[in-house]
Motif scaffolding. Structure first.
Motif, PDB file in Angstrom:
ATOM      1  N   LEU A  29      -2.897  13.842  -9.433  1.00 27.05           N
ATOM      2  CA  LEU A  29      -4.224  13.675  -9.010  1.00 27.05           C
ATOM      3  C   LEU A  29      -3.854  13.828  -7.029  1.00 27.05           C
ATOM      4  N   ALA A  30      -2.734  13.255  -6.660  1.00 23.24           N
ATOM      5  CA  ALA A  30      -2.326  13.389  -5.425  1.00 23.24           C
ATOM      6  C   ALA A  30      -2.513  15.054  -5.146  1.00 23.24           C
ATOM      7  N   CYS A  31      -1.945  15.782  -5.790  1.00 25.32           N
ATOM      8  CA  CYS A  31      -2.064  17.190  -5.388  1.00 25.32           C
ATOM      9  C   CYS A  31      -3.419  17.879  -5.268  1.00 25.32           C
ATOM     10  N   TYR A  32      -4.198  17.479  -6.374  1.00 32.28           N
ATOM     11  CA  TYR A  32      -5.632  17.682  -6.652  1.00 32.28           C
ATOM     12  C   TYR A  32      -6.335  17.146  -5.463  1.00 32.28           C
ATOM     13  N   LEU A  33      -6.049  15.965  -4.984  1.00 33.12           N
ATOM     14  CA  LEU A  33      -6.833  15.683  -3.735  1.00 33.12           C
ATOM     15  C   LEU A  33      -6.628  16.177  -2.491  1.00 33.12           C
ATOM     16  N   GLU A  34      -5.065  16.620  -2.245  1.00 29.72           N
ATOM     17  CA  GLU A  34      -4.479  17.261  -1.317  1.00 29.72           C
ATOM     18  C   GLU A  34      -5.234  18.591  -0.852  1.00 29.72           C
ATOM     19  N   LYS A  35      -5.565  19.301  -2.090  1.00 31.31           N
ATOM     20  CA  LYS A  35      -6.136  20.628  -1.967  1.00 31.31           C
ATOM     21  C   LYS A  35      -7.642  20.572  -1.495  1.00 31.31           C
ATOM     22  N   GLN A  36      -8.094  19.368  -1.530  1.00 34.83           N
ATOM     23  CA  GLN A  36      -9.554  19.050  -0.821  1.00 34.83           C
ATOM     24  C   GLN A  36      -9.289  18.535   0.601  1.00 34.83           C
ATOM     25  N   ASN A  37      -8.073  18.588   1.220  1.00 32.60           N
ATOM     26  CA  ASN A  37      -7.750  17.812   2.495  1.00 32.60           C
ATOM     27  C   ASN A  37      -8.272  16.400   2.391  1.00 32.60           C
ATOM     28  N   LYS A  38      -7.818  15.793   1.320  1.00 31.10           N
ATOM     29  CA  LYS A  38      -8.079  14.167   0.976  1.00 31.10           C
ATOM     30  C   LYS A  38      -6.741  13.545   0.872  1.00 31.10           C
ATOM     31  N   THR A  39      -6.560  12.594   1.604  1.00 35.60           N
ATOM     32  CA  THR A  39      -5.343  11.847   1.523  1.00 35.60           C
ATOM     33  C   THR A  39      -5.439  10.501   0.553  1.00 35.60           C
ATOM     34  N   ALA A  40      -4.758  10.196  -0.445  1.00 34.41           N
ATOM     35  CA  ALA A  40      -5.059   9.079  -1.414  1.00 34.41           C
ATOM     36  C   ALA A  40      -4.315   8.104  -1.298  1.00 34.41           C
ATOM     37  N   TYR A  41      -4.581   6.769  -1.478  1.00 27.83           N
ATOM     38  CA  TYR A  41      -3.929   5.681  -1.474  1.00 27.83           C
ATOM     39  C   TYR A  41      -4.003   4.588  -2.634  1.00 27.83           C
ATOM     40  N   LEU A  42      -3.171   3.974  -2.945  1.00 30.18           N
ATOM     41  CA  LEU A  42      -3.232   2.844  -3.905  1.00 30.18           C
ATOM     42  C   LEU A  42      -2.571   1.723  -3.328  1.00 30.18           C
ATOM     43  N   ASN A  43      -2.933   0.424  -3.944  1.00 32.16           N
ATOM     44  CA  ASN A  43      -2.075  -0.641  -3.667  1.00 32.16           C
ATOM     45  C   ASN A  43      -1.724  -1.344  -5.025  1.00 32.16           C
ATOM     46  N   ALA A  44      -0.654  -2.176  -4.674  1.00 33.56           N
ATOM     47  CA  ALA A  44       0.193  -2.608  -6.071  1.00 33.56           C
ATOM     48  C   ALA A  44       0.888  -3.938  -5.783  1.00 33.56           C
ATOM     49  N   LEU A  45       0.636  -5.087  -6.472  1.00 30.97           N
ATOM     50  CA  LEU A  45       1.460  -6.252  -6.543  1.00 30.97           C
ATOM     51  C   LEU A  45       2.851  -5.932  -6.859  1.00 30.97           C
ATOM     52  N   ASP A  46       3.707  -6.976  -6.414  1.00 27.24           N
ATOM     53  CA  ASP A  46       5.080  -6.684  -6.504  1.00 27.24           C
ATOM     54  C   ASP A  46       5.614  -6.270  -8.098  1.00 27.24           C
ATOM     55  N   THR A  47       4.646  -6.889  -9.096  1.00 28.33           N
ATOM     56  CA  THR A  47       5.327  -6.468 -10.454  1.00 28.33           C
ATOM     57  C   THR A  47       5.001  -5.114 -10.678  1.00 28.33           C
ATOM     58  N   TRP A  63       0.894  -1.233  -0.129  1.00 29.37           N
ATOM     59  CA  TRP A  63       0.030   0.154  -0.045  1.00 29.37           C
ATOM     60  C   TRP A  63       0.858   1.177  -0.076  1.00 29.37           C
ATOM     61  N   PHE A  64       0.438   2.178  -0.870  1.00 31.57           N
ATOM     62  CA  PHE A  64       1.282   3.455  -1.028  1.00 31.57           C
ATOM     63  C   PHE A  64       0.438   4.742  -0.558  1.00 31.57           C
ATOM     64  N   MET A  65       0.887   5.832  -0.087  1.00 26.40           N
ATOM     65  CA  MET A  65       0.345   6.955   0.298  1.00 26.40           C
ATOM     66  C   MET A  65       0.471   7.732  -0.831  1.00 26.40           C
ATOM     67  N   LEU A  66      -0.172   8.324  -1.628  1.00 24.58           N
ATOM     68  CA  LEU A  66       0.102   9.376  -2.598  1.00 24.58           C
ATOM     69  C   LEU A  66       0.639  10.594  -2.179  1.00 24.58           C
ATOM     70  N   THR A  67       1.768  11.205  -2.626  1.00 24.96           N
ATOM     71  CA  THR A  67       2.062  12.601  -2.498  1.00 24.96           C
ATOM     72  C   THR A  67       2.117  13.256  -3.806  1.00 24.96           C
ATOM     73  N   GLY A  68       1.746  14.573  -3.433  1.00 22.62           N
ATOM     74  CA  GLY A  68       1.566  15.458  -4.567  1.00 22.62           C
ATOM     75  C   GLY A  68       2.847  16.338  -4.891  1.00 22.62           C
ATOM     76  N   ASP A  69       2.847  17.101  -6.276  1.00 25.51           N
ATOM     77  CA  ASP A  69       3.913  17.838  -6.562  1.00 25.51           C
ATOM     78  C   ASP A  69       3.268  19.086  -7.075  1.00 25.51           C
ATOM     79  N   LYS A  70       3.325  20.433  -6.525  1.00 25.29           N
ATOM     80  CA  LYS A  70       2.794  21.440  -6.655  1.00 25.29           C
ATOM     81  C   LYS A  70       3.413  21.986  -8.167  1.00 25.29           C
ATOM     82  N   ASN A  71       4.715  21.268  -8.605  1.00 27.29           N
ATOM     83  CA  ASN A  71       5.460  21.844  -9.596  1.00 27.29           C
ATOM     84  C   ASN A  71       5.171  21.076 -10.937  1.00 27.29           C
ATOM     85  N   ILE A  72       4.325  19.918 -10.586  1.00 30.41           N
ATOM     86  CA  ILE A  72       4.223  19.119 -11.721  1.00 30.41           C
ATOM     87  C   ILE A  72       3.485  19.784 -12.918  1.00 30.41           C
TER      88      ILE A  72
END
Length: 260
Positions: free
Chosen positions: A204-222, A104-113
Motif C-alpha cells: 500500500l505504501a508503494c502503491y501510494l508513493e507511485k501517486q506521489n503521496k505519503t502515507a501515515y498511520l498512528n498506533a497505541l503502544d500495544t 505516528w509512523f510514515m509508511l515506506t514501500g517495498d518495490k520487491n514485495i
C-alpha cells in the motif's frame, strides 16, 4: 467562548490543513458539513477548532481557557480526546480519564514485495470489512453506525477501504494534498502470523508513493512494535486521553471511532 458553528466559513481550513489532525477534521467537514448532530464543529475567539464525531473529541489549536476546555470535555463526555498536545495538557487529570501514548509512523514501500494485485479487493463488500475489523477492534463502532459513516465517506470520495486475500483490511481515512492517513488495519484471527498485514502495508505504501503521496498511520503502544519491525519510520509521538474502562462504560466503548 466555545460556540458551535453552522457556517463552515467560520473555520480556518488553511490552518487545519497544516496538521494530521487538522486534515482529519477537514475530511469530516467535507463529508458531513456542519449540520449533523453526530458531527459537531465548535470554535472559540482565537479560531481554535473542536470537533465531536460520534464519541471522539478532536482539538485543533491551543488557545483555550483551561476551565472552559475542561468544562466542555466534562459536559460532552467523549470516549477519546485527541489533538493539540498543549490543549490536552490542560485536560490531563480530569476525572474518569487516563492518558495513552501514541506513535505516528510514515509508511515506506517495498518495490520487491511479493503481492499479487489480483489478491487486492479495491472495492470490497463493507460487511466483509466489518467482519475482519470486529475480530481486532473491541472498541469498534456498532455495525449500523460504522456502515453509515464508512459508506458515506467512501461514496463521497473522502475515504477508501481495501482488503488483501480476504483476510487483511486497511482504510484510507483521508487523502488531502498528497498526505494520506491509513487506519483500521486488521487481520482475521485465522490468518494471524501469515505476514499478510506486513506485505499489504508495504504494498500500500508503494502503491501510494507511485501517486506521489505519503502515507501515515498512528498506533497505541500495544501495536507500536509491529510497525517498527516492519521498518516504518517514526514521525511523531503524542498522548491521547481515553475514558477509564469499567463495567458501566462498556456500551460507550462500542461507540469509539478508532483509527489505531
Amino acid at each position: 467562548m466555545i460556540r458551535r458553528i453552522s457556517d463552515r466559513n467560520d473555520i480556518d481550513c488553511k490552518a487545519l490543513s497544516k496538521t494530521h489532525l487538522g486534515k482529519k477534521m477537514l475530511s469530516y467537514l467535507e463529508a458531513y458539513g456542519t449540520d449533523y448532530d453526530f458531527c459537531r464543529f465548535y470554535v472559540n475567539e482565537s479560531g481554535s477548532v473542536l470537533l465531536i464525531i460520534n464519541s471522539t473529541l478532536l482539538i485543533s489549536g491551543s488557545s483555550f481557557e483551561k476551565e472552559e476546555l475542561c468544562g466542555f470535555a466534562a459536559m460532552h463526555q467523549p470516549f477519546r480526546i485527541e489533538g493539540n498536545q498543549n490543549a490536552l495538557n490542560m485536560l490531563f487529570g480530569i476525572d474518569g480519564y487516563h492518558s495513552l501514548h501514541r506513535t505516528w509512523f510514515m509508511l515506506t514501500g517495498d518495490k520487491n514485495i511479493d503481492v499479487d494485485e489480483n489478491d487486492i479487493e479495491f472495492d470490497p463488500p463493507l460487511d466483509e470489512v466489518y467482519e475482519i475489523l470486529s475480530e481486532g477492534f473491541p472498541n469498534l463502532l456498532e455495525y449500523p453506525l460504522w456502515l453509515t459513516d464508512t459508506s458515506h465517506r467512501v461514496r463521497h470520495g473522502i475515504s477508501r477501504v481495501l482488503v488483501y486475500k480476504n483476510s487483511t483490511t486497511a482504510s484510507i481515512v483521508y487523502d488531502i494534498d498528497g498526505t494520506v492517513l491509513v487506519g483500521q488495519v486488521a487481520t482475521r484471527l485465522s490468518a494471524r502470523g501469515s505476514g499478510y498485514a506486513r506485505k499489504f502495508l508495504k504494498w500500500l505504501a508503494c502503491y501510494l508513493e507511485k501517486q506521489n503521496k505519503t502515507a501515515y498511520l498512528n498506533a497505541l503502544d500495544t501495536r507500536e512494535s509491529f510497525y517498527r519491525e516492519i521498518g516504518f519510520e517514526v514521525n511523531a509521538s503524542e498522548y491521547v486521553l481515553e475514558k477509564i474502562d469499567n463495567k458501566n462504560e462498556s456500551a460507550e466503548k462500542g461507540k469509539l471511532n478508532t483509527n489505531d
